[in-house]
Design a protein around this motif. Sequence first.
Motif, PDB file in Angstrom:
ATOM      1  N   TYR A  79      -5.211   1.977  -8.715  1.00 59.21           N
ATOM      2  CA  TYR A  79      -6.366   2.799  -8.357  1.00 59.21           C
ATOM      3  C   TYR A  79      -6.047   3.705  -7.161  1.00 59.21           C
ATOM      4  O   TYR A  79      -5.565   3.245  -6.122  1.00 59.21           O
ATOM      5  N   GLY A  80      -6.278   4.995  -7.338  1.00 63.04           N
ATOM      6  CA  GLY A  80      -6.074   5.939  -6.240  1.00 63.04           C
ATOM      7  C   GLY A  80      -4.629   6.209  -5.875  1.00 63.04           C
ATOM      8  O   GLY A  80      -4.357   6.817  -4.844  1.00 63.04           O
ATOM      9  N   SER A  81      -3.689   5.775  -6.698  1.00 63.26           N
ATOM     10  CA  SER A  81      -2.270   5.960  -6.388  1.00 63.26           C
ATOM     11  C   SER A  81      -1.798   7.339  -6.826  1.00 63.26           C
ATOM     12  O   SER A  81      -1.936   7.725  -7.984  1.00 63.26           O
ATOM     13  N   LYS A  82      -1.208   8.087  -5.910  1.00 62.41           N
ATOM     14  CA  LYS A  82      -0.689   9.404  -6.235  1.00 62.41           C
ATOM     15  C   LYS A  82       0.520   9.314  -7.158  1.00 62.41           C
ATOM     16  O   LYS A  82       0.896  10.288  -7.809  1.00 62.41           O
ATOM     17  N   SER A  83       1.125   8.137  -7.220  1.00 63.96           N
ATOM     18  CA  SER A  83       2.263   7.939  -8.118  1.00 63.96           C
ATOM     19  C   SER A  83       1.831   8.010  -9.580  1.00 63.96           C
ATOM     20  O   SER A  83       2.644   8.284 -10.462  1.00 63.96           O
ATOM     21  N   PHE A  84       0.544   7.764  -9.824  1.00 60.99           N
ATOM     22  CA  PHE A  84       0.026   7.771 -11.195  1.00 60.99           C
ATOM     23  C   PHE A  84      -1.033   8.847 -11.425  1.00 60.99           C
ATOM     24  O   PHE A  84      -1.285   9.238 -12.560  1.00 60.99           O
ATOM     25  N   PHE A  85      -1.652   9.323 -10.333  1.00 59.74           N
ATOM     26  CA  PHE A  85      -2.703  10.339 -10.446  1.00 59.74           C
ATOM     27  C   PHE A  85      -2.368  11.469  -9.469  1.00 59.74           C
ATOM     28  O   PHE A  85      -2.847  11.491  -8.339  1.00 59.74           O
ATOM     29  N   GLU A  86      -1.539  12.406  -9.925  1.00 62.39           N
ATOM     30  CA  GLU A  86      -0.981  13.432  -9.043  1.00 62.39           C
ATOM     31  C   GLU A  86      -2.028  14.361  -8.445  1.00 62.39           C
ATOM     32  O   GLU A  86      -1.855  14.887  -7.349  1.00 62.39           O
ATOM     33  N   SER A  87      -3.128  14.576  -9.165  1.00 61.60           N
ATOM     34  CA  SER A  87      -4.117  15.555  -8.717  1.00 61.60           C
ATOM     35  C   SER A  87      -5.212  14.947  -7.843  1.00 61.60           C
ATOM     36  O   SER A  87      -6.237  15.577  -7.597  1.00 61.60           O
ATOM     37  N   ILE A  88      -5.004  13.742  -7.349  1.00 66.59           N
ATOM     38  CA  ILE A  88      -6.050  13.038  -6.618  1.00 66.59           C
ATOM     39  C   ILE A  88      -6.279  13.591  -5.214  1.00 66.59           C
ATOM     40  O   ILE A  88      -7.313  13.359  -4.592  1.00 66.59           O
ATOM     41  N   GLY A  89      -5.323  14.333  -4.702  1.00 66.60           N
ATOM     42  CA  GLY A  89      -5.496  15.013  -3.422  1.00 66.60           C
ATOM     43  C   GLY A  89      -5.716  14.077  -2.251  1.00 66.60           C
ATOM     44  O   GLY A  89      -5.041  13.055  -2.098  1.00 66.60           O
ATOM     45  N   ASP A  90      -6.711  14.433  -1.404  1.00 63.78           N
ATOM     46  CA  ASP A  90      -6.933  13.648  -0.185  1.00 63.78           C
ATOM     47  C   ASP A  90      -7.670  12.340  -0.436  1.00 63.78           C
ATOM     48  O   ASP A  90      -7.987  11.602   0.508  1.00 63.78           O
ATOM     49  N   LYS A  91      -7.929  12.013  -1.695  1.00 67.77           N
ATOM     50  CA  LYS A  91      -8.524  10.725  -2.040  1.00 67.77           C
ATOM     51  C   LYS A  91      -7.448   9.670  -2.321  1.00 67.77           C
ATOM     52  O   LYS A  91      -7.767   8.523  -2.652  1.00 67.77           O
ATOM     53  N   ALA A  92      -6.207  10.054  -2.186  1.00 67.36           N
ATOM     54  CA  ALA A  92      -5.098   9.152  -2.503  1.00 67.36           C
ATOM     55  C   ALA A  92      -5.030   7.963  -1.550  1.00 67.36           C
ATOM     56  O   ALA A  92      -5.305   8.071  -0.355  1.00 67.36           O
ATOM     57  N   ILE A  93      -4.671   6.823  -2.119  1.00 66.51           N
ATOM     58  CA  ILE A  93      -4.451   5.591  -1.360  1.00 66.51           C
ATOM     59  C   ILE A  93      -2.967   5.270  -1.438  1.00 66.51           C
ATOM     60  O   ILE A  93      -2.354   5.350  -2.511  1.00 66.51           O
ATOM     61  N   MET A  94      -2.366   4.913  -0.325  1.00 66.37           N
ATOM     62  CA  MET A  94      -0.928   4.649  -0.298  1.00 66.37           C
ATOM     63  C   MET A  94      -0.569   3.443  -1.172  1.00 66.37           C
ATOM     64  O   MET A  94      -1.329   2.484  -1.261  1.00 66.37           O
ATOM     65  N   ASP A  95       0.593   3.520  -1.782  1.00 72.42           N
ATOM     66  CA  ASP A  95       1.035   2.420  -2.650  1.00 72.42           C
ATOM     67  C   ASP A  95       1.345   1.161  -1.849  1.00 72.42           C
ATOM     68  O   ASP A  95       1.087   0.047  -2.310  1.00 72.42           O
ATOM     69  N   ASP A  96       1.921   1.330  -0.668  1.00 78.14           N
ATOM     70  CA  ASP A  96       2.298   0.165   0.150  1.00 78.14           C
ATOM     71  C   ASP A  96       1.137  -0.317   1.008  1.00 78.14           C
ATOM     72  O   ASP A  96       0.390   0.489   1.577  1.00 78.14           O
ATOM     73  N   PHE A  97       0.982  -1.632   1.096  1.00 79.39           N
ATOM     74  CA  PHE A  97       0.075  -2.235   2.054  1.00 79.39           C
ATOM     75  C   PHE A  97       0.847  -3.322   2.792  1.00 79.39           C
ATOM     76  O   PHE A  97       1.940  -3.707   2.381  1.00 79.39           O
ATOM     77  N   THR A  98       0.305  -3.809   3.900  1.00 81.73           N
ATOM     78  CA  THR A  98       1.012  -4.835   4.660  1.00 81.73           C
ATOM     79  C   THR A  98       0.186  -6.104   4.793  1.00 81.73           C
ATOM     80  O   THR A  98      -1.046  -6.066   4.837  1.00 81.73           O
ATOM     81  N   LEU A  99       0.897  -7.207   4.840  1.00 82.13           N
ATOM     82  CA  LEU A  99       0.312  -8.526   5.092  1.00 82.13           C
ATOM     83  C   LEU A  99       0.957  -9.074   6.366  1.00 82.13           C
ATOM     84  O   LEU A  99       2.178  -9.235   6.431  1.00 82.13           O
ATOM     85  N   SER A 100       0.153  -9.322   7.374  1.00 81.52           N
ATOM     86  CA  SER A 100       0.660  -9.916   8.616  1.00 81.52           C
ATOM     87  C   SER A 100       0.288 -11.390   8.624  1.00 81.52           C
ATOM     88  O   SER A 100      -0.856 -11.747   8.332  1.00 81.52           O
ATOM     89  N   PHE A 101       1.239 -12.253   8.938  1.00 83.94           N
ATOM     90  CA  PHE A 101       1.009 -13.686   8.805  1.00 83.94           C
ATOM     91  C   PHE A 101       1.490 -14.474  10.002  1.00 83.94           C
ATOM     92  O   PHE A 101       2.466 -14.118  10.662  1.00 83.94           O
ATOM     93  N   ASN A 102       0.784 -15.528  10.301  1.00 86.79           N
ATOM     94  CA  ASN A 102       1.212 -16.578  11.224  1.00 86.79           C
ATOM     95  C   ASN A 102       1.013 -17.896  10.477  1.00 86.79           C
ATOM     96  O   ASN A 102      -0.125 -18.268  10.163  1.00 86.79           O
ATOM     97  N   VAL A 103       2.080 -18.576  10.179  1.00 84.18           N
ATOM     98  CA  VAL A 103       2.013 -19.806   9.396  1.00 84.18           C
ATOM     99  C   VAL A 103       2.420 -20.999  10.261  1.00 84.18           C
ATOM    100  O   VAL A 103       3.435 -20.956  10.950  1.00 84.18           O
ATOM    101  N   ILE A 104       1.605 -22.043  10.219  1.00 85.34           N
ATOM    102  CA  ILE A 104       1.894 -23.294  10.911  1.00 85.34           C
ATOM    103  C   ILE A 104       1.867 -24.439   9.901  1.00 85.34           C
ATOM    104  O   ILE A 104       0.909 -24.578   9.132  1.00 85.34           O
ATOM    105  N   ALA A 105       2.903 -25.247   9.897  1.00 85.36           N
ATOM    106  CA  ALA A 105       2.967 -26.422   9.028  1.00 85.36           C
ATOM    107  C   ALA A 105       3.423 -27.612   9.867  1.00 85.36           C
ATOM    108  O   ALA A 105       4.267 -27.469  10.752  1.00 85.36           O
ATOM    109  N   LYS A 106       2.850 -28.772   9.594  1.00 85.31           N
ATOM    110  CA  LYS A 106       3.172 -29.968  10.375  1.00 85.31           C
ATOM    111  C   LYS A 106       3.750 -31.067   9.495  1.00 85.31           C
ATOM    112  O   LYS A 106       3.372 -31.214   8.343  1.00 85.31           O
ATOM    113  N   LYS A 107       4.617 -31.855  10.103  1.00 89.73           N
ATOM    114  CA  LYS A 107       5.303 -32.937   9.414  1.00 89.73           C
ATOM    115  C   LYS A 107       4.334 -34.056   9.044  1.00 89.73           C
ATOM    116  O   LYS A 107       3.424 -34.345   9.813  1.00 89.73           O
TER     117      LYS A 107
END
Length: 212
Positions: free
Chosen positions: A184-212
């Motif tokens: 949805y909203g990807s310029k890679s698939f919808f070239e004429s979408i203009g300034d409504k385009a959403i970037m293909d890449d997103f980021t996930l920031s994580f802090n993971v804690i696991a205990k024995k």
Amino acid sequence: MKKFFLPALLAAALLAAAPASAQKKVTPGSSKAATTSYALQPQLSTLGWLGKKVTGEHNGTMQFREGDVLVRGSQIVGGTFAVDMNSLKVEDLKEQEYNAKLVGHLRSEDFFSIDKNPTSTFKITSVTPLKGDAKGNNATINGDLTIKGITQKISFPAKAGVKGGVASATGVATIDRTKFDIKYGSKSFFESIGDKAIMDDFTLSFNVIAKK
């Protein structure tokens, strides 16, 4: 309605107080040495997302449901993690109406189809040592990420270590959403979408804690 693209893993304070041991290249089951399973602590772990578009960005959080980290000696060698997609929240939109609309859109078929796919997962397949990283990361984590029932291989840098019965990892993973059929909203698939385009890449920031 404001649009977004997902940004979809894995505590820093602990690592700052006690620097993580250097990682050696390891894959689950690659050694006869004993491997111990540490239980993920969802209440201590965090997962944030960030998605950008031409005209701005949106961010929010999700919650880990359960998981485990495999440890051999002082090394993280594997792990599996489940994320509760129903926990997805938007943090940057303070007006309740716009917030609810964006959350609803993210839950829809255009994005994560959460009613049909309430859980996303990540499985570590190998951990490779990383040296000289400007951000202090000491490992490259490789694994299989599953979103909307689609599994893709991903890799990302992290600061990982084990000390005092606690395994921890923190970092940021960059994900190409289109590989999980989120176009949805990807310029890679919808070239004429203009300034409504959403970037293909997103980021996930994580802090993971696991205990024995």
